[in-house]
Design an enzyme around this catalytic site. Structure first.
Site, PDB file in Angstrom:
ATOM      1  N   VAL A 294       0.836  -1.194   0.000  1.00  0.00           N
ATOM      2  CA  VAL A 294       0.000   0.000   0.000  1.00  0.00           C
ATOM      3  C   VAL A 294       0.877   1.251   0.000  1.00  0.00           C
ATOM      4  O   VAL A 294       2.038   1.219   0.395  1.00  0.00           O
ATOM      5  CB  VAL A 294      -0.962   0.031   1.207  1.00  0.00           C
ATOM      6  CG1 VAL A 294      -1.764  -1.253   1.291  1.00  0.00           C
ATOM      7  CG2 VAL A 294      -0.220   0.246   2.527  1.00  0.00           C
ATOM      8  N   SER A 295       0.304   2.362  -0.456  1.00  0.00           N
ATOM      9  CA  SER A 295       0.934   3.680  -0.417  1.00  0.00           C
ATOM     10  C   SER A 295       2.305   3.647  -1.112  1.00  0.00           C
ATOM     11  O   SER A 295       2.409   3.227  -2.257  1.00  0.00           O
ATOM     12  CB  SER A 295       1.030   4.159   1.030  1.00  0.00           C
ATOM     13  OG  SER A 295       1.347   5.528   1.104  1.00  0.00           O
ATOM     14  N   ASN A 296       3.375   4.058  -0.432  1.00  0.00           N
ATOM     15  CA  ASN A 296       4.694   4.026  -1.053  1.00  0.00           C
ATOM     16  C   ASN A 296       5.083   2.615  -1.460  1.00  0.00           C
ATOM     17  O   ASN A 296       5.727   2.407  -2.488  1.00  0.00           O
ATOM     18  CB  ASN A 296       5.746   4.577  -0.094  1.00  0.00           C
ATOM     19  CG  ASN A 296       5.724   6.092  -0.010  1.00  0.00           C
ATOM     20  OD1 ASN A 296       4.938   6.748  -0.683  1.00  0.00           O
ATOM     21  ND2 ASN A 296       6.579   6.656   0.825  1.00  0.00           N
ATOM     22  N   GLY A 299       3.352   1.883  -4.658  1.00  0.00           N
ATOM     23  CA  GLY A 299       4.047   2.541  -5.759  1.00  0.00           C
ATOM     24  C   GLY A 299       5.321   1.815  -6.134  1.00  0.00           C
ATOM     25  O   GLY A 299       5.663   1.704  -7.320  1.00  0.00           O
ATOM     26  N   SER A 319      -2.881  -0.874  -3.081  1.00  0.00           N
ATOM     27  CA  SER A 319      -3.856   0.059  -2.525  1.00  0.00           C
ATOM     28  C   SER A 319      -3.224   1.432  -2.426  1.00  0.00           C
ATOM     29  O   SER A 319      -2.075   1.561  -2.001  1.00  0.00           O
ATOM     30  CB  SER A 319      -4.307  -0.433  -1.143  1.00  0.00           C
ATOM     31  OG  SER A 319      -5.225   0.464  -0.549  1.00  0.00           O
TER      32      SER A 319
END
Length: 701
Positions: A294-296, A299, A319
């Protein structure tokens, strides 16, 4: 020379990670060679699943759900096992809402679908690695649950979210993968907890214990002893932090970190099962690999899928990913009947520094101030002072602070494309110093600045209640591995404005030299925003020499982290909350999806699910005013993983991209029910489908 350190089984004996012995030396002729990017020893520990385990560190579901954190037997000298346990406790609870009725224990949590406590026995391998061109150590870890089936192998990536350490994704991708019986591979992505006490030269070993000796540590600033002494004489009690001060722009390598973690995972699996004559070598060809987090971390997994030249990754499920897509100026984003957004795909640093500058004033806007949960955490006098300072510099308009605050909110929503749905959540994020901390850390990281550069007059140090710099309490420093999120303010260390009026002061209490009033050190935040925008945002003039050079370096750093949109046809799912107040969707998931559709065309298997009444930090849902407005995005993240799993194992088609419409509970005393959380529809209604029509990405209201 690389070695495997065999650590004692963590069971009834209670031995910690320090109980390690040398195994075989690295043998260049061995069939299962240790990857060349591994540096130093590999620690291998077996957890029995009774007194300690992979997922909960022996706490079980009830321990993770308890508001009482595990304690140390000696608070100044915690053992590696104690640090690991507290790190898992804090990292799990930082991302997952464990409050009663919020879905924990019902829709997600260690015990859901398993035994009551959800403790998972298995093996853990942990080491340092580096990427080509950098000597900065990156932590990598592989967990192999006892339920792993070498005849049907699977692997899930779990790069840390935010700037967290190696256990940063334990409660997200880690939980799902371990419960599925998959190996889970983690990396701190070159960020992580790594703090360096410049006064004492103390840093953290891989297990979180502290040392001032010349030995492998997570991070030490690139300063000679003489340079460090000179710095300390001017700026005592300061800290360097790995993500901010490693001078390597770690985000540029997040994709490579994830790919290397997968290769390390294959080494660990073949090492573990090498003596089983019934097990063939475990390879990318016979192993299902899902890139996730999720998040970083999400990415990072997306970038890994884009950069995967070896066929390591089969699918992607993430996510709220922190993706900075290449800017496609042909694309417009249109939500319902609203005007199209054409200035999308701004960099993280652009919109985050804008939030750092304007949100403190926007918190005063009459349209949101009394509705925004926990807005009272932002002192009224500071809100007023920020509005006054912005007005005096000509950056907001209005006859009074109510009008100025509304103008600040307009600037964020209209000029910077930040969704109005985030407006009620932004004040609590400002009070939590989210944009402020990201702005400082990423400006340093993108520009490859060192701690000695003190970008915009900012540094890291512990502070007292008045905001003055103070030595870091030994017990807090000893616990920092387990309590830090990798990006100060954290673990008792704050952002200090060294140029504050009067004396160096914690940023929230700082008075700006230009205003002589406590306006949250607005001068420093404007400096960061100017670096991000490559111009002086106050007078719209070019930046002077050294600032111009740093802005150019930052721009180059941002160009290195731009995502291409090419997932090489891999089945992929993004789930994102429309009310995300940290990674605004007009600059992340939405334009990435549009870019991908244009780049891959008919070959794309990316699906984008935008969840209403959901946001970035589920942990906030435990508070009144938030938990009765929003649902856990975490629930839909697990659905995303399930959908990709079914696509890869049973060839089940992924549902079309769509808006998902959950219903918040009426109050936080009412538990969430299935009725609140509709599934991602296999065949959504036409009015819920997300479509790219020509150059326009159309998002239903």
């Amino acid at each position: 020379m690389k070695r495997i350190m065999i650590c004692a089984l963590i069971g009834a004996t209670g031995f910690g990670l320090s109980a390690c012995n040398d195994s075989n030396d690295d043998n260049p002729t061995a069939e299962n060679q240790i990857p060349g990017f591994i540096q130093g020893d590999i620690r291998h520990t077996r957890y029995d699943g009774i007194t300690d385990d992979l997922l909960t560190a022996g706490l079980g579901a009830s321990g993770l759900g308890s508001a009482i954190a595990p304690a140390f037997s000696d608070e100044r000298n915690p053992s590696p096992r104690e640090l690991r346990r507290l790190a898992i406790y804090n990292n799990y609870r930082a991302l997952v809402d464990t409050s009663p009725g919020g879905g924990y224990g019902e829709f997600f949590g260690p015990g859901v679908g398993k035994n009551t406590e959800g403790m998972i026995p298995g093996h853990e391998y942990i080491a340092y690695m580096t990427v080509p061109g950098s000597s900065v150590p990156v932590t990598v870890m592989a967990q192999v649950p006892d339920s792993f089936d070498p005849q049907s192998p699977c692997m899930v990536t779990a790069p840390s979210s935010g700037s967290r350490g190696i256990y940063g994704a334990i409660g997200t991708a880690g939980e799902w993968g371990l419960k599925k019986g998959c190996a889970v591979v983690y990396t701190d992505k070159g960020s992580g907890t790594g703090s360096h006490n410049l006064d004492t030269n103390t840093a953290q070993r891989i297990d979180g214990t502290l040392t001032a000796a010349d030995e492998p540590v997570q991070f030490r600033a690139e300063l000679s002893d003489a340079e460090r002494d000179e710095f300390n004489a001017l700026w005592p009690n300061r800290f360097a932090w790995k993500h901010a001060h490693s001078k390597v722009n770690p985000e540029a390598d997040w994709g490579r970190h994830v790919l290397q973690s997968i290769e390390f995972g294959f080494w660990a699996l073949n090492e573990q099962f090498a003596n089983d004559n019934n097990v063939d070598p475990i390879t990318p060809e016979n192993t299902l690999v899902i890139a996730s987090s999720v998040s970083n971390g999400g990415g990072a997994s997306v970038r890994a899928a884009e950069q995967d030249t070896k066929g390591l990754i089969d699918g992607v499920a993430v996510s709220e990913p922190n993706v900075n897509p290449v800017v496609d100026t042909r694309l417009a984003i249109k939500q319902g009947s609203k005007a199209p957004v054409t200035r999308h795909s701004r960099s993280l640093l652009e919109y985050t520094t804008a939030l750092a500058v304007y949100q403190g004033c926007a918190n005063n806007a009459p349209s949101i101030r009394d509705q925004a949960p926990l807005n009272n955490l932002n002192p009224q006098n500071v809100r007023d002072n920020i509005c006054n300072s912005l007005a005096n510099k000509g950056l907001v308009a209005g006859a009074d602070n109510d009008e100025r605050a509304e103008d600040a909110l307009r600037i964020l929503n209209e000029e910077f494309g930040i969704q109005p749905e985030q407006n009620l959540l932004a004040p609590v994020h400002f009070a939590s110093k989210v944009a402020q901390s990201i702005s400082m850390t990423y400006a340093n990281a993108y520009g490859r600045a060192g701690v000695e550069d003190r970008v915009c007059g900012l540094s890291f140090a512990a502070t007292d209640t008045a905001g003055a710099v103070t030595p870091f309490a030994p017990e807090k420093e000893a616990a920092a591995f387990a309590t830090s999120n990798g990006i100060p303010p954290t673990a008792g260390v704050d952002i200090v404005y060294d140029a504050a009026d009067g004396q160096p002061t914690a940023l929230p209490a700082s008075a700006s030299p230009s205003s002589n009033q406590a306006d949250y050190g607005l001068d420093a935040l404007l400096c960061l925003h100017s670096l991000a925008m490559d111009r002086n945002v106050v007078d719209d003039a070019p930046l002077p020499g050294t600032e111009a050079a740093l802005a150019k370096a930052i721009s180059q750093g941002i160009s290195e982290i731009r995502a291409t949109g090419d997932l090489q046809g891999k089945p992929a799912v993004f789930v994102t909350g429309r009310a995300d107040a940290i990674l605004p969707i007009n600059h992340t998931s939405r334009p990435y999806y549009g870019l991908n559709q244009r780049v891959e065309g008919a070959n794309s298997e990316l699906r984008y699910y935008e969840v209403l009444n959901a946001h970035h930090l589920d942990v906030l849902n435990g508070f009144p005013g938030i938990g009765d407005r929003y649902v856990p995005l975490h629930h839909y993240y697990f659905q995303a993983l399930d959908l990709v799993w079914e696509r890869l194992t049973n060839n089940t088609p992924l549902p079309p991209s769509q808006v998902v419409r959950p219903t918040p509970r009426p109050d936080i005393s009412t538990p969430l029910a299935l009725a609140n959380l509709p599934v991602i529809a296999p065949e959504p209604a036409e009015g819920d489908k997300i479509l790219l029509v020509g150059d326009e990405l159309r998002i239903p209201e």
